[in-house]
Write an enzyme that holds these catalytic residues in place. Sequence first.
Site, PDB file in Angstrom:
ATOM      1  N   LYS A   1      37.683  46.593  51.655  1.00 35.19           N
ATOM      2  CA  LYS A   1      38.970  46.215  51.906  1.00 35.19           C
ATOM      3  C   LYS A   1      39.489  44.869  50.990  1.00 35.19           C
ATOM      4  CE  LYS A   1      37.366  45.784  56.331  1.00 35.19           C
ATOM      5  NZ  LYS A   1      37.281  45.502  57.587  1.00 35.19           N
ATOM      6  N   GLY A   2      38.245  44.326  50.429  1.00 32.58           N
ATOM      7  CA  GLY A   2      38.399  42.951  49.290  1.00 32.58           C
ATOM      8  C   GLY A   2      39.589  42.915  48.459  1.00 32.58           C
TER       9      GLY A   2
ATOM     10  N   GLU B   1      39.268  46.157  41.874  1.00 33.89           N
ATOM     11  CA  GLU B   1      38.086  45.473  42.693  1.00 33.89           C
ATOM     12  C   GLU B   1      38.486  43.973  42.784  1.00 33.89           C
ATOM     13  OE1 GLU B   1      35.973  45.693  44.898  1.00 33.89           O
ATOM     14  OE2 GLU B   1      34.487  47.239  44.528  1.00 33.89           O
TER      15      GLU B   1
ATOM     16  N   ASP C   1      29.583  42.193  41.763  1.00 30.79           N
ATOM     17  CA  ASP C   1      28.285  41.565  42.065  1.00 30.79           C
ATOM     18  C   ASP C   1      27.170  42.187  41.383  1.00 30.79           C
ATOM     19  OD1 ASP C   1      26.489  39.824  43.346  1.00 30.79           O
ATOM     20  OD2 ASP C   1      28.054  39.215  44.837  1.00 30.79           O
TER      21      ASP C   1
ATOM     22  N   LYS D   1      30.855  38.735  38.423  1.00 29.52           N
ATOM     23  CA  LYS D   1      29.614  37.735  38.529  1.00 29.52           C
ATOM     24  C   LYS D   1      28.613  38.552  37.726  1.00 29.52           C
ATOM     25  CE  LYS D   1      29.167  36.198  42.816  1.00 29.52           C
ATOM     26  NZ  LYS D   1      28.397  36.309  44.421  1.00 29.52           N
TER      27      LYS D   1
ATOM     28  N   PHE E   1      28.476  31.872  46.345  1.00 32.12           N
ATOM     29  CA  PHE E   1      29.206  32.820  47.263  1.00 32.12           C
ATOM     30  C   PHE E   1      30.739  32.519  47.566  1.00 32.12           C
ATOM     31  CE2 PHE E   1      30.240  35.210  51.056  1.00 32.12           C
ATOM     32  CZ  PHE E   1      29.409  36.310  50.838  1.00 32.12           C
ATOM     33  N   VAL E   2      31.575  33.263  47.201  1.00 31.48           N
ATOM     34  CA  VAL E   2      33.066  32.816  47.112  1.00 31.48           C
ATOM     35  C   VAL E   2      33.680  33.486  48.290  1.00 31.48           C
ATOM     36  CG1 VAL E   2      33.374  32.010  44.925  1.00 31.48           C
ATOM     37  CG2 VAL E   2      33.453  34.548  45.091  1.00 31.48           C
TER      38      VAL E   2
ATOM     39  N   ASP F   1      35.302  37.903  51.795  1.00 34.69           N
ATOM     40  CA  ASP F   1      34.940  37.576  53.329  1.00 34.69           C
ATOM     41  C   ASP F   1      33.483  37.171  53.230  1.00 34.69           C
ATOM     42  OD1 ASP F   1      33.790  40.376  52.751  1.00 34.69           O
ATOM     43  OD2 ASP F   1      33.446  40.170  55.038  1.00 34.69           O
TER      44      ASP F   1
ATOM     45  N   ARG G   1      39.181  35.889  54.468  1.00 35.77           N
ATOM     46  CA  ARG G   1      39.658  36.895  53.815  1.00 35.77           C
ATOM     47  C   ARG G   1      41.127  36.160  53.567  1.00 35.77           C
ATOM     48  NH1 ARG G   1      37.367  41.900  52.974  1.00 35.77           N
ATOM     49  NH2 ARG G   1      35.993  42.513  54.521  1.00 35.77           N
TER      50      ARG G   1
END
Length: 171
Positions: A39-40, A95, A99, A127, A148-149, A155, A161
């Site tokens: 979903k990101g 995307e 990560d 990242k 962590f963003v 999310d 989000r």
Amino acid sequence: MGQTTLFTREQIDNRVTEMGRQISTDFAGTEMIALCVLKGAVFFCADLVRQVSLDVALDFVQVSSYGNQKYSSGVVTILKEPQLDMRGKAVLIVEDIIDSGLSMREVFNYIEGRGASKVKTATFLDKPKARKVPFHADYVGFTIEPQFVVGYGLDFAEKYRNIPEVQVLSD
Ligand code: PRP
């Protein structure tokens, strides 16, 4: 938990506009499909395709590796398959973040097997220091440190989000 701004709306808009211009040049003359990884990537993909001056078909795929954890479980599952016929098409996988590289590698291999004439990848954030498997995206919005963003689609346990900018989440 504290949250500090990493990228403002203006920085995001400027960078996404540049990426859209580059992609418009590179995909000219192709039948392009933007494949949004749910979903990101929904917000990034929606903004990006509107900066592409070509006809762009839109499709969605969903993979999940995180659950409600801050770090990847390492197991990537395809939750939703794309609907469009990819044969002979130029597919841009979109995307929000790369990560460990596990999700993008899974989607990339899966789409390559569907007969696309070209498969390229765009990620809003990269990242590279967090990679567990090597993966190099063709288009990168911003390269970040292993922090962590959240926001702009990203999310933490399904929260944050809809924050319009990108923030760093600290304990
Ligand atoms: C997040 C993110 C990427 C992936 C990146 O998705 O949206 O798809 O993790 O991490 P990786 O490179 O370590 O695989 P997630 O599985 O949390 O689903 P979501 O997009 O629905 O939040």
